[in-house]
Enzyme design. Structure first.
Site, short mmCIF file in Angstrom:
data_model
loop_
_atom_site.label_atom_id
_atom_site.label_comp_id
_atom_site.label_asym_id
_atom_site.label_seq_id
_atom_site.Cartn_x
_atom_site.Cartn_y
_atom_site.Cartn_z
N ALA A 242 0.86 -1.19 0.00
CA ALA A 242 0.00 0.00 0.00
C ALA A 242 0.89 1.24 0.00
CB ALA A 242 -0.87 0.01 1.25
N ALA A 243 0.45 2.28 -0.70
CA ALA A 243 1.19 3.54 -0.68
C ALA A 243 0.22 4.65 -0.31
CB ALA A 243 1.82 3.83 -2.04
N ALA A 244 0.40 5.22 0.87
CA ALA A 244 -0.51 6.29 1.31
C ALA A 244 0.26 7.60 1.41
CB ALA A 244 -1.13 5.90 2.65
N LEU A 246 1.34 9.34 3.87
CA LEU A 246 2.44 9.48 4.84
C LEU A 246 3.54 8.43 4.68
CD1 LEU A 246 0.48 10.39 8.09
CD2 LEU A 246 1.16 11.82 6.18
N GLY A 247 3.15 7.25 4.22
CA GLY A 247 4.18 6.22 4.12
C GLY A 247 3.75 5.11 3.20
N GLN A 248 4.64 4.14 2.99
CA GLN A 248 4.21 2.97 2.23
C GLN A 248 4.59 1.69 2.94
OE1 GLN A 248 5.86 4.34 -1.44
NE2 GLN A 248 7.35 2.69 -1.55
N VAL A 249 3.81 0.63 2.64
CA VAL A 249 3.94 -0.62 3.37
C VAL A 249 4.50 -1.70 2.43
CG1 VAL A 249 2.64 -2.37 4.66
CG2 VAL A 249 1.95 0.02 4.78
N LYS A 263 6.46 -0.58 7.48
CA LYS A 263 5.86 0.68 7.04
C LYS A 263 6.96 1.73 7.09
CE LYS A 263 2.17 3.07 9.09
NZ LYS A 263 0.78 3.06 9.53
N ASP A 399 -8.87 6.18 13.28
CA ASP A 399 -8.78 6.27 11.81
C ASP A 399 -9.54 5.07 11.26
OD1 ASP A 399 -8.09 7.10 9.35
OD2 ASP A 399 -5.94 6.71 9.52
N1 LIG Z 1 0.23 -6.01 9.87
C1 LIG Z 1 -0.30 -6.03 8.66
N2 LIG Z 1 -0.57 -7.18 8.03
C2 LIG Z 1 -1.11 -7.21 6.79
N3 LIG Z 1 -1.38 -6.11 6.08
C3 LIG Z 1 -1.13 -4.92 6.65
C4 LIG Z 1 -0.57 -4.81 7.95
N4 LIG Z 1 -0.41 -3.52 8.24
C5 LIG Z 1 -0.86 -2.84 7.18
N5 LIG Z 1 -1.29 -3.67 6.21
C6 LIG Z 1 -1.86 -3.29 4.90
O1 LIG Z 1 -1.32 -2.04 4.50
C7 LIG Z 1 -2.38 -1.07 4.38
C8 LIG Z 1 -1.86 0.28 4.83
O2 LIG Z 1 -1.43 0.19 6.16
P1 LIG Z 1 -1.59 1.43 7.16
O3 LIG Z 1 -3.01 1.85 7.15
O4 LIG Z 1 -0.98 1.05 8.46
O5 LIG Z 1 -0.71 2.52 6.40
P2 LIG Z 1 -0.81 4.10 6.45
O6 LIG Z 1 0.37 4.61 5.76
O7 LIG Z 1 -1.02 4.54 7.86
O8 LIG Z 1 -2.12 4.36 5.59
P3 LIG Z 1 -3.33 5.35 5.85
O9 LIG Z 1 -2.76 6.57 6.48
O10 LIG Z 1 -3.93 5.58 4.51
O11 LIG Z 1 -4.31 4.64 6.77
C9 LIG Z 1 -3.50 -1.61 5.25
O12 LIG Z 1 -4.74 -1.14 4.80
C10 LIG Z 1 -3.35 -3.10 5.05
O13 LIG Z 1 -3.94 -3.52 3.82
#
Ligand SMILES: Nc1ncnc2c1ncn2[C@@H]1O[C@H](COP(=O)(O)OP(=O)(O)OP(=O)(O)O)[C@@H](O)[C@H]1O
Length: 682
Positions: A242-244, A246-249, A263, A399
């Site tokens: 995922a790429a949001a 603030l960061g990407q996973v 992340k 959130d």
């Molecule tokens: N522990 C995990 N196991 C499996 N998938 C995960 C996990 N943590 C995150 N993900 C996947 O990655 C996505 C993004 O994670 P997360 O929401 O923590 O990121 P973010 O950068 O804070 O995004 P946002 O700010 O848009 O919510 C989640 O919706 C999920 O699909």
């Protein structure tokens, strides 16, 4: 790219149109046209060439029309507005997570966004922020001026202009980058601060932004964890999960074999935040000092500080790690909730490593069905897990979009993303229960007092209008049985009262309301029969009883012998009066302090009469407008003088004459407005 299914349906599309305030919604699918008319909640209209695949699909699209749910449920749905028409282009409704990943709309081109390239200066950012803010102010000014409406003013035209302004804000927010995307998301829950049309547009805000390269991810992880990547991890997937904003996973595997996700924060984010927040502080101060916006009693600097605090907490992954640990501990005895474990030895303030817990998103109905999961149970468990967070733990996931909750085997719920959590301490929980009692008693005065205690009311000089608005709200809300109410609708009513009044719903409560109203939408999709109030009532009653028990035990300590009836009555009265009695010392103290301040001359007495206020304002405007007439007179004198002195040179004369004419017309127009409608304007 395979097309899997199409969700359509007259009612859903019509609802979408109505929701967007449009007469028609128009969708294109594989060359086929779908069109339906809309009203606010339901619609009628023609429908041509609708390839609806199933009844369930049609129902899903109804829910999509609910506020907020749309963006969260279908990431591929990207509504566009062109000349008052809402056009929705999408390829498919996604069936499961892998297909979803494959079908995700292409991320915007990184080069499109100035902020994604880094290397910004304070001046550049301030200019960018102020030029957008200036344009918004200008557009907003025009919206408030009735004479700018061609063909006459109407409420519909005003609402349409506000929606257009919302579209402009949404587009500019994406151009301005992460700080503003997050702020936009925060404000999408704040109909107490912004007009409903703008808030609705902000709810469409997509968090999808360009991913940055794996080379930078690798660099960042190595810098933060101070080891080469291959020493730290056995494998890291270069394609982000995922790429949001603030960061990407990224998925990864430790050398121990543990499957994890990393992340990684967007490079340069902290600096960008600092630049943006200092520009925004000036904006907040401007609003605070402006007669129009500050005059409404809104505490803009307070709102800024609240947002800045939330944003700064969210980019500190130590904070996220601590939240995840606390959340995990609180849920440790609940077998049907799972919180991923944090690998703190692989985490810093900008990198966080968590146990990989893949599941099916709660909004992905088709995948839940294929996996044979019990949707009714899932709906119940999401509601119950939220009630536990708010009413038992006083610590909740703030959130709450459906992307942050998924489901695994045995209908176990998995939570992700602990950057934004809300806390309600014991006093707040008690005040909330008291509030519940006051609401049931329809005691508006007590509700207002509790709102002050909870910090929801600011700068109040005149409580009368607020008390009356609250009384109106109470009379209406409790006229329907509780089980028929939705939290979303109650929240909407509350926001309606709060707007244009000198109070703001504290961020924590707006998160609670948003969480419930988003989840209500999802729960309805999972189980159309779902009644939130049924799940909530036992939790509410338990707290209610606990509070009553506490009060009774206090009063029974004062019980003696004597006539039973009298004592019972006395006890009941005491229980009722106890909170007041307990607060007497504080009150005396407060009176003392107030008298002291009066003696010192620190207190100004504000006496207000709305009638005289209005007349005074009209008078001032008339005087101000007359000044325009004087200037016009001076200019016309000047033009005649110039004409004489320049021996009839028309060019020299024309400039002051034209200016005098324009000012004269402006004077007439203002005079007309002031005299025609002095009360309505005030
Ligand atoms: N522990 C995990 N196991 C499996 N998938 C995960 C996990 N943590 C995150 N993900 C996947 O990655 C996505 C993004 O994670 P997360 O929401 O923590 O990121 P973010 O950068 O804070 O995004 P946002 O700010 O848009 O919510 C989640 O919706 C999920 O699909």
């Amino acid at each position: 790219m395979s097309v899997l299914a199409f969700v359509g349906g007259q009612a859903g599309l019509a609802g979408l149109a109505g929701h967007a305030g449009l007469r028609w919604a128009h969708a294109e699918f594989g060359g086929e046209q779908v069109r339906a008319g809309g009203s606010r909640r339901q619609g009628t209209g023609v429908l041509r060439g609708v390839p609806v695949t199933s009844v369930r699909a049609a129902r899903l699209s109804m829910v999509l029309a609910e506020r907020n749910a749309e963006q969260a449920l279908v990431p591929a749905l990207a509504p566009r507005r062109k000349k008052g028409r809402l056009s929705i282009e999408f390829d498919a409704i996604l069936q499961d997570a892998d297909e979803a990943a494959a079908l995700k709309p292409p991320l915007p081109d990184a080069d499109k966004y100035r902020w994604a390239r880094g290397g910004y200066s304070q001046l550049e950012r301030s200019l960018a922020v102020w030029s957008v803010f200036g344009t918004i102010l200008f557009k907003n000014q025009l919206i408030g001026r009735k004479w700018t409406y061609i063909g006459g003013y109407s409420d519909e035209k005003k609402s349409k202009r506000l929606t257009d302004l919302g579209v402009y804000c949404r587009e500019q927010i994406l151009n301005l980058g992460p700080t503003f995307i997050k702020l936009g998301q925060l404000f999408s829950a704040r109909a107490d601060i912004l007009p409903r049309e703008i808030v609705d547009e902000l709810a469409f805000l997509q968090d999808k932004v360009p991913a940055y390269s794996f080379a930078r991810v690798k660099q960042l992880i190595e810098d933060e964890l101070e080891e080469p990547l291959h020493i730290l991890f056995e494998y890291v997937d270069p394609v982000p999960l995922a790429a949001a904003s603030l960061g990407q996973v990224h998925r990864a595997r430790l050398h121990t074999g543990d499957e994890v996700v990393i992340k990684v924060q967007r490079p340069g984010l902290k600096r960008l935040f600092d630049l943006d927040l200092s520009a925004l502080l000036l904006v907040a101060k401007y609003l605070q000092n402006s007669r129009k916006f500050g005059g409404q009693g809104k505490d803009w600097v307070g709102i800024y500080e609240e947002c800045a605090k939330i944003l700064n907490e969210e980019i500190d992954y130590y904070n996220e790690a601590a939240n995840a640990d606390r959340f995990r501990e609180l849920f440790k005895d609940t077998k049907w909730v799972r919180i991923p474990r944090v690998y703190s030895e692989y985490s810093t303030s900008r990198v966080i490593t968590l146990q990989y817990v893949p599941g099916i998103k709660i909004s992905d109905i088709a995948a839940l069905d294929r996996a044979g999961l019990d949707k009714r149970l899932i709906a119940r468990r999401t509601a119950e897990s939220y009630l536990m967070q708010i009413l038992q733990f006083g610590f909740f996931h703030a959130d709450s979009h459906p992307g942050n909750i998924s489901v695994g085997p045995g209908e176990v719920l998995y939570y992700y993303d602990f950057g934004m959590m809300g806390s309600l301490n014991g006093n707040v929980k008690e005040a909330l229960v008291d509030m519940l009692i006051a609401i049931v008693d329809k005691d508006a005065q007590r509700v207002v007092d509790l709102m002050i205690q909870l910090g929801a009311l600011t700068n109040v000089t005149d409580r009368g209008p607020i008390r009356r608005a609250v009384q109106y709200f109470l009379d209406n809300i409790t006229s329907k049985p509780l089980r028929e109410q939705t939290v979303g609708a109650i929240g909407d009513d509350l926001y309606e009262i709060a707007r244009d009044k000198p109070f703001r719903i504290p961020a924590t409560f707006s998160f609670v309301l948003r969480a419930f109203s988003i989840l209500e939408g999802v729960q309805k999709t999972l189980d159309p029969e779902f009644k939130f109030a049924e799940v909530a009532t036992p939790y509410g009653l338990e707290l209610f009883d606990a509070r009553k028990r506490f009060l009774s035990s206090m009063s029974s300590a004062a019980d003696g012998g004597g006539a039973r009836g009298l004592i019972r009555r006395f006890r009941n009265e005491t229980v009722r009066a106890l909170p007041q009695v307990l607060s007497v010392p504080t009150r005396i103290d407060r009176i003392d302090r107030t008298l002291e301040k009066l003696e010192l001359g620190d207190i100004k007495l504000n006496s207000r009469s709305s009638e005289t206020d209005r007349l005074l304002r009209t008078q001032t405007e008339l005087v101000q407008n007359n000044n325009v007439l004087y200037v016009a007179g001076v200019l016309s004198l000047l033009s005649t003088q110039t004409y004489t002195l320049s021996n009839g040179d028309v060019t020299m004369t024309a400039i002051p004459a034209a200016a005098a004419l324009i000012l004269g017309m402006y004077w007439l127009k203002r005079l007309d407005t002031i005299q025609r409608d002095p009360f309505k304007r005030s």
